[in-house]
Design a protein around this motif. Structure first.
Motif, mmCIF file in Angstrom:
data_model
loop_
_atom_site.group_PDB
_atom_site.id
_atom_site.type_symbol
_atom_site.label_atom_id
_atom_site.label_comp_id
_atom_site.label_asym_id
_atom_site.label_seq_id
_atom_site.Cartn_x
_atom_site.Cartn_y
_atom_site.Cartn_z
ATOM 1 N N GLU A 153 0.852 -1.185 0.000
ATOM 2 C CA GLU A 153 0.000 0.000 0.000
ATOM 3 C C GLU A 153 0.888 1.234 0.000
ATOM 4 O O GLU A 153 2.084 1.148 0.270
ATOM 5 C CB GLU A 153 -0.933 0.011 1.214
ATOM 6 C CG GLU A 153 -0.239 0.014 2.562
ATOM 7 C CD GLU A 153 -1.213 -0.092 3.721
ATOM 8 O OE1 GLU A 153 -2.388 0.267 3.567
ATOM 9 O OE2 GLU A 153 -0.792 -0.555 4.783
ATOM 10 N N ASP A 206 0.307 2.546 -5.444
ATOM 11 C CA ASP A 206 -0.641 3.223 -6.342
ATOM 12 C C ASP A 206 -0.027 3.417 -7.726
ATOM 13 O O ASP A 206 -0.682 3.177 -8.744
ATOM 14 C CB ASP A 206 -1.052 4.588 -5.785
ATOM 15 C CG ASP A 206 -1.902 4.498 -4.520
ATOM 16 O OD1 ASP A 206 -2.274 3.376 -4.122
ATOM 17 O OD2 ASP A 206 -2.188 5.564 -3.936
ATOM 18 N N GLU A 227 -5.599 4.447 -7.468
ATOM 19 C CA GLU A 227 -5.516 5.260 -6.256
ATOM 20 C C GLU A 227 -5.940 4.434 -5.051
ATOM 21 O O GLU A 227 -6.857 3.615 -5.140
ATOM 22 C CB GLU A 227 -6.410 6.494 -6.376
ATOM 23 C CG GLU A 227 -5.866 7.540 -7.317
ATOM 24 C CD GLU A 227 -6.681 8.818 -7.280
ATOM 25 O OE1 GLU A 227 -7.339 9.092 -6.254
ATOM 26 O OE2 GLU A 227 -6.658 9.542 -8.290
ATOM 27 N N ASN A 228 -5.269 4.652 -3.931
ATOM 28 C CA ASN A 228 -5.567 3.961 -2.676
ATOM 29 C C ASN A 228 -5.569 2.445 -2.847
ATOM 30 O O ASN A 228 -6.399 1.741 -2.278
ATOM 31 C CB ASN A 228 -6.899 4.440 -2.094
ATOM 32 C CG ASN A 228 -6.892 5.923 -1.854
ATOM 33 O OD1 ASN A 228 -5.950 6.468 -1.286
ATOM 34 N ND2 ASN A 228 -7.931 6.607 -2.313
ATOM 35 N N CYS A 229 -4.637 1.954 -3.631
ATOM 36 C CA CYS A 229 -4.540 0.526 -3.914
ATOM 37 C C CYS A 229 -3.900 -0.199 -2.728
ATOM 38 O O CYS A 229 -2.893 0.241 -2.186
ATOM 39 C CB CYS A 229 -3.703 0.310 -5.176
ATOM 40 S SG CYS A 229 -3.647 -1.407 -5.705
ATOM 41 N N ARG A 230 -4.520 -1.286 -2.341
ATOM 42 C CA ARG A 230 -3.973 -2.151 -1.297
ATOM 43 C C ARG A 230 -4.047 -3.584 -1.803
ATOM 44 O O ARG A 230 -5.051 -3.998 -2.380
ATOM 45 C CB ARG A 230 -4.773 -2.014 -0.004
ATOM 46 C CG ARG A 230 -4.727 -0.611 0.569
ATOM 47 C CD ARG A 230 -5.578 -0.459 1.826
ATOM 48 N NE ARG A 230 -4.927 -1.165 2.924
ATOM 49 C CZ ARG A 230 -5.586 -1.964 3.782
ATOM 50 N NH1 ARG A 230 -6.884 -2.138 3.687
ATOM 51 N NH2 ARG A 230 -4.933 -2.570 4.750
#
Length: 151
Positions: A37, A42, A48-51
């Motif tokens: 993360e 990202d 965006e806000n990738c986990r």
């Protein structure tokens, strides 16, 4: 410029289920898991806000292959297409086994979907060896292959 294959990545829908399958059914050794993360993640995945939960499994110190990397994106559903050997893509991951008939029986005992029983091939006329091979699917329907070289 390229030096080696570091891992083979597979996007899965349920990483815990996939870890259990690759570890308990296929016999790969769980090497560890990380959570990706932040800004770099990202940028890498272009989200965006990738986990993402990422786990690594390998056969043993003796296996002649890179580890399998399982990736599950958190809070974002990955598109799920049906695996198709006849579609332009990476078609399968192939593992070498000592006794393909015993491995086939093992898969059936674990209710794994097999696309066929082991099939014999003789490619000696092309400079390759004789072998037996078969395809099967992981819990997400990803196609895997096992092959036994035959003398």
């Amino acid at each position: 410029m390229l030096k080696e294959i570091m891992h083979i990545g597979v996007t899965v829908s349920d990483i815990d289920r996939s870890i259990a399958f690759y570890r308990d059914v296929l016999g790969l050794q769980f090497q560890g898991e990380i959570l990706m993360e932040g800004k770099e993640t990202d940028l890498l995945f272009q989200r965006e806000n990738c986990r993402a939960r990422v786990a690594y499994l390998n056969g043993s110190e003796e296996i002649i292959a890179p580890p399998v990397e399982l990736i599950q994106f958190i809070s974002e559903d990955a598109a799920q297409d049906a695996a198709d050997l006849f579609k332009t893509s990476i078609s399968e991951i192939c593992f070498n086994v000592e006794d393909i008939d015993a491995f086939y029986k093992h898969l059936l005992e674990h209710q794994v979907e097999c696309l066929s029983a082991p099939q014999p091939f003789d490619f000696t006329a092309f400079g390759f060896s004789k072998s037996k091979a078969m395809y099967f699917k992981d819990p997400d329907g990803i196609i895997l292959e096992v092959m036994q070289l035959v003398e």
